[in-house]
Scaffold this motif. Structure first.
Motif, short mmCIF file in Angstrom:
data_model
loop_
_atom_site.label_atom_id
_atom_site.label_comp_id
_atom_site.label_asym_id
_atom_site.label_seq_id
_atom_site.Cartn_x
_atom_site.Cartn_y
_atom_site.Cartn_z
N SER A 132 9.85 14.33 17.38
CA SER A 132 10.05 15.47 16.50
C SER A 132 9.12 15.42 15.30
O SER A 132 8.85 16.44 14.67
N ASP A 133 8.63 14.21 14.95
CA ASP A 133 7.77 14.04 13.78
C ASP A 133 8.51 14.42 12.50
O ASP A 133 7.89 14.76 11.50
N ALA A 134 9.85 14.42 12.54
CA ALA A 134 10.62 14.84 11.37
C ALA A 134 11.22 13.62 10.69
O ALA A 134 12.09 12.96 11.23
N ASP A 135 10.69 13.30 9.56
CA ASP A 135 11.26 12.30 8.67
C ASP A 135 10.54 12.46 7.35
O ASP A 135 9.42 12.99 7.30
N PHE A 136 11.17 12.03 6.28
CA PHE A 136 10.52 12.08 4.98
C PHE A 136 9.96 10.70 4.69
O PHE A 136 10.68 9.70 4.69
N VAL A 137 8.66 10.67 4.43
CA VAL A 137 7.92 9.42 4.22
C VAL A 137 7.48 9.36 2.77
O VAL A 137 6.93 10.34 2.24
N ALA A 138 7.71 8.22 2.12
CA ALA A 138 7.28 8.03 0.73
C ALA A 138 5.80 7.66 0.71
O ALA A 138 5.37 6.75 1.43
N VAL A 139 5.03 8.35 -0.09
CA VAL A 139 3.59 8.10 -0.18
C VAL A 139 3.22 7.79 -1.63
O VAL A 139 3.82 8.31 -2.56
N VAL A 140 2.20 6.95 -1.80
CA VAL A 140 1.75 6.56 -3.13
C VAL A 140 0.26 6.74 -3.24
O VAL A 140 -0.45 6.81 -2.23
N ASN A 141 -0.24 6.79 -4.46
CA ASN A 141 -1.67 6.90 -4.68
C ASN A 141 -2.35 5.54 -4.60
O ASN A 141 -3.52 5.44 -4.25
N GLY A 142 -1.62 4.50 -4.95
CA GLY A 142 -2.19 3.16 -4.90
C GLY A 142 -1.91 2.49 -3.59
O GLY A 142 -2.12 3.07 -2.52
N HIS A 143 -1.42 1.27 -3.65
CA HIS A 143 -1.14 0.49 -2.45
C HIS A 143 0.23 -0.14 -2.58
O HIS A 143 0.60 -0.67 -3.63
N ILE A 144 0.98 -0.11 -1.50
CA ILE A 144 2.36 -0.61 -1.50
C ILE A 144 2.34 -2.11 -1.23
O ILE A 144 1.71 -2.57 -0.27
N THR A 145 3.03 -2.85 -2.07
CA THR A 145 3.18 -4.29 -1.85
C THR A 145 4.62 -4.66 -1.52
O THR A 145 4.88 -5.76 -1.02
N GLU A 146 5.55 -3.74 -1.78
CA GLU A 146 6.95 -3.99 -1.46
C GLU A 146 7.62 -2.66 -1.17
O GLU A 146 7.34 -1.65 -1.83
N ALA A 147 8.47 -2.63 -0.18
CA ALA A 147 9.25 -1.44 0.14
C ALA A 147 10.68 -1.87 0.42
O ALA A 147 10.92 -2.95 0.95
N GLU A 148 11.59 -0.99 0.07
CA GLU A 148 13.01 -1.27 0.32
C GLU A 148 13.66 -0.02 0.87
O GLU A 148 13.40 1.09 0.40
N GLY A 149 14.46 -0.21 1.89
CA GLY A 149 15.21 0.90 2.47
C GLY A 149 16.69 0.62 2.43
O GLY A 149 17.14 -0.48 2.75
N GLY A 150 17.46 1.61 2.00
CA GLY A 150 18.91 1.48 1.94
C GLY A 150 19.55 2.84 1.90
O GLY A 150 18.89 3.88 2.09
N PHE A 151 20.84 2.86 1.62
CA PHE A 151 21.60 4.10 1.70
C PHE A 151 22.44 4.27 0.43
O PHE A 151 23.26 3.42 0.10
N ASP A 152 22.19 5.37 -0.27
CA ASP A 152 23.05 5.71 -1.41
C ASP A 152 24.41 6.18 -0.92
O ASP A 152 25.41 6.05 -1.62
N LEU A 153 24.43 6.74 0.28
CA LEU A 153 25.66 7.24 0.88
C LEU A 153 25.55 7.08 2.39
O LEU A 153 24.50 7.34 2.97
N ALA A 154 26.62 6.63 3.03
CA ALA A 154 26.65 6.56 4.49
C ALA A 154 28.08 6.83 4.93
O ALA A 154 28.88 5.93 5.10
N ASN A 155 28.36 8.10 5.09
CA ASN A 155 29.69 8.53 5.51
C ASN A 155 29.66 8.76 7.01
O ASN A 155 29.45 9.88 7.49
N VAL A 156 29.82 7.67 7.77
CA VAL A 156 29.75 7.75 9.23
C VAL A 156 30.95 7.03 9.82
O VAL A 156 31.43 6.03 9.29
N ALA A 157 31.45 7.58 10.92
CA ALA A 157 32.62 6.99 11.58
C ALA A 157 32.25 6.28 12.87
O ALA A 157 32.86 5.28 13.22
N SER A 158 31.25 6.80 13.59
CA SER A 158 30.90 6.20 14.87
C SER A 158 29.44 6.49 15.17
O SER A 158 28.83 7.41 14.60
N GLU A 159 28.90 5.69 16.08
CA GLU A 159 27.50 5.85 16.49
C GLU A 159 27.33 5.17 17.82
O GLU A 159 28.02 4.18 18.13
N CYS A 160 26.44 5.69 18.63
CA CYS A 160 26.08 5.03 19.88
C CYS A 160 24.60 5.22 20.11
O CYS A 160 23.93 6.00 19.43
N GLU A 161 24.08 4.51 21.10
CA GLU A 161 22.67 4.61 21.43
C GLU A 161 22.52 5.28 22.79
O GLU A 161 23.23 4.95 23.75
#
Length: 620
Positions: A132-161
């Motif tokens: 789908s090519d659908a996701d929001f990607v963080a971009v910078v003008n310089g160069h990234i030396t560290e990245a962190e991913g997490g969730f401010d909110l995760a209201n989920v009850a179930s998930e499968c693959e």
């Protein structure tokens, strides 16, 4: 071989990722790939582990129940601290709240599973990632030396693959027959153009590096673990038939395992398509598997080999426990080529999709460090072949400023309509606290000026001064005593001004070096003591202190007046001194406050503790 497959049973199913294809013109192009995957089916299988009925814990497993559960703020502060603790050496490590040091643990072999790059082409629009090519990607003008991913909110009850053959996911995915609690978290770099790792490519202008920092789990069960590791790709390394660069695994190893540590395996989407090369990090940390309602407790941190680090690394945080694994630094120029970061929750490899319950809502935070506190930019793109069935929300969420600049956006199920980067919130980093002020320069000298009133200090009297309990200074020696630890007494002994006696209505200014430097704020008091050494039949000496000034000098030569008091010379009143000292049993010592907290008072003798006057210490 049986032992290996038993210990990695959680990953074998998706590692095979059989790709059933419709009877299309593509079928003839994929014969080689199908044969490669069928070869893996011949590997011996262990019996699947019996699963317990999933239960949602009421509180995090970590920290242990024997300890008070830390607050969200305490955990966040700990996360900010532990992620900055340098990697001790290459390997795998863990730390538990509130510890701030890494403890080495055995590394495991990363899963032999491909976390594929995205294929361009038509796909279901209502999904994040994949084709789908659908996701929001963080971009910078310089160069990234560290990245962190997490969730401010995760209201989920179930998930499968669910599986997505050829990265085409079902339009209405169902969890019937899907594996619950099977998902991955991925921090994905942008394709790295001009990396030196592509130098051996026959088409270096088309070859690009790509690095994935992955946490993946195939299921949740008691004792099950996930895997935290790094996967490296060389995209479009060369045309069909190109051998991957050294170090390359043998064809038999790659046919068996698809991807291994420390050696390149080749991969092709079609038999005639370009050759991709893939390799895993040397080891994997194995955090306990979690149930999807605890998604909000998970975070990934990715680091380049910079800021004193000898290799790339990643950290995975589960509530109050963190895991660290070092990589192989396969892209030594990562810290100069990494400009875009994708983070999200996806299927666990093999182009699979994480399917969430109806009503699920997630708020994603992708944080990046690139030498600025300004918030990152945004592009709508995805680099990974895995996906989820959530859709980007078409309204920008409120987002707090934390320790790193971040791109924050929301996803939910069902779809909420088309979203653009205007629906992602870019926030800068909270300014770091100002550095503590430098310590004040310490005091090293004291200049003491003493004015004598209507009664002198005779030549046979000895005078000491003490600041803050340091060793005493000799204000005036006695010409009728032997030398002691303070004054060099004797018949010819004199003060710094060449005086043996301090006559009525005179002043003496002398400078002394402190035995040890003292902070100005720590200097509290000065004492002056009279020691009698009477000659012959002389009675005790009365000595009037009419005025006193103390000026302290610090290591920068700055001066600080800490005491300045005097009574005026009144010829009609001989008893208006500040203090009068006399031999025992009267008080021989007076104390002066150097911080303005109290008036001078007598120490010892009959007048001990009394505020000084010129008439309250024995005979006049």
């Amino acid at each position: 071989m049986d032992k290996f497959f038993t210990s990695h049973m959680c990953f074998r199913r998706a590692a095979r990722f059989t790709v059933p294809l419709a009877v299309t013109v593509l079928s003839t192009l994929l014969i080689g790939t199908i044969e490669h995957l069928q070869a893996q089916e011949t590997a011996p299988k262990a019996a699947p582990e019996a699963r317990q009925a999933p239960t949602i814990p009421t509180e995090s497993r970590i920290p242990p129940t024997t300890k008070p559960r830390p607050s969200a703020e305490e955990l966040q502060n700990w996360h900010n601290t532990i992620k900055k603790v340098p990697t001790p050496k290459k390997g795998c490590f863990t730390a538990e709240y509130p510890d701030t040091a890494w403890r080495e643990i055995p590394c495991k072999t990363p899963p032999h599973k491909l976390y594929l790059p995205r294929l361009a082409g038509k796909a279901r629009i209502q999904q994040v990632g994949g084709q789908s090519d659908a996701d929001f990607v963080a971009v910078v003008n310089g160069h990234i030396t560290e990245a962190e991913g997490g969730f401010d909110l995760a209201n989920v009850a179930s998930e499968c693959e669910v599986q997505c053959p050829d990265q085409i996911c079902p339009s209405n995915p169902s969890c019937i027959g899907g594996e619950p609690n099977a998902f991955s978290l991925q921090i994905n770099t942008n394709p790295l153009s001009n990396t030196t790792t592509c130098n051996s490519s026959p088409t270096p202008n088309q070859c690009k590096g790509w690095e994935q920092f992955v946490y993946g789990q195939d299921q949740y069960c008691s004792g099950c673990t996930g895997e935290s590791f790094i996967q490296y790709w060389l995209l479009n390394f060369g045309p069909a038939g190109t051998a991957c660069p050294s170090p390359a695994a043998s064809a038999s190893v790659c046919n068996m395992f698809s991807v291994v540590s420390n050696e390149w395996c080749s991969f092709q989407f079609t038999p005639t398509g370009p050759v991709f090369c893939v390799m895993n990090s040397p080891g994997s940390a194995s955090p306990p598997a979690v149930q999807i309602p605890l998604l909000y407790e998970l975070a990934l941190i990715a680091n380049t080999a910079s800021n004193g680090m000898s290799t790339d690394s990643m950290k995975m945080v589960e509530g109050g426990t963190a895991f660290l694994v070092t990589g192989g630094n396969i892209f030594p120029d990562l810290d100069t080529l990494w400009k875009d970061t994708e983070f999200n929750v996806f299927g666990n490899g093999g182009s699979s999709e994480a399917v969430f319950n109806n009503g699920a809502a997630v708020q994603v935070r992708t944080s990046v460090s690139s030498g600025t506190t300004s918030g990152p930019g945004c592009i709508e793109e995805s680099f990974t072949g895995e996906s989820n069935n959530l859709t980007l929300v078409n309204s920008a969420p409120a987002a707090a400023m934390l320790s790193m600049p971040a791109l924050v956006f929301s996803e939910n199920n069902p779809a909420s309509g088309g979203a653009t980067c205007a629906d992602a919130t870019s926030v800068g980093a909270t300014p770091p606290p100002p550095p503590p002020p430098p310590p004040p320069p310490p005091v090293i000298k004291a200049t003491i000026t003493v004015s004598t009133g209507n009664d002198n200090a005779r030549s046979d009297s000895e005078l000491w001064a003490t600041i803050n309990g340091e060793p005493a200074f000799c204000l005036k020696p006695s010409n009728n005593a032997n030398p002691d630890s303070v004054c060099n007494n004797g018949g010819s002994a004199k003060d710094q001004n060449n005086n043996q006696s301090w006559n009525n209505w005179t002043s003496s200014t002398q400078t002394f070096t402190l035995a040890k430097p003292e902070l100005l704020s720590d200097i509290k008091f000065l004492t002056i003591q009279l020691l009698e050494h009477n000659s012959g039949t002389e009675g005790d000496n009365n000595w009037d202190i009419q005025g006193i000034t103390v000026v302290l000098t610090d290591t920068t030569n700055a001066t600080h007046t800490v005491l300045n008091m005097s009574n005026p010379h009144d010829p009609k009143n001989s008893n208006n001194c500040i203090a009068r000292l006399k031999g025992s049993p009267n008080s021989t010592t007076v104390a002066f406050s150097l911080n303005g907290t109290s008036p001078p008072f007598y120490v010892g003798g009959n007048a001990a503790g009394q505020t000084t006057t010129c008439s309250n210490n024995g005979d006049q």
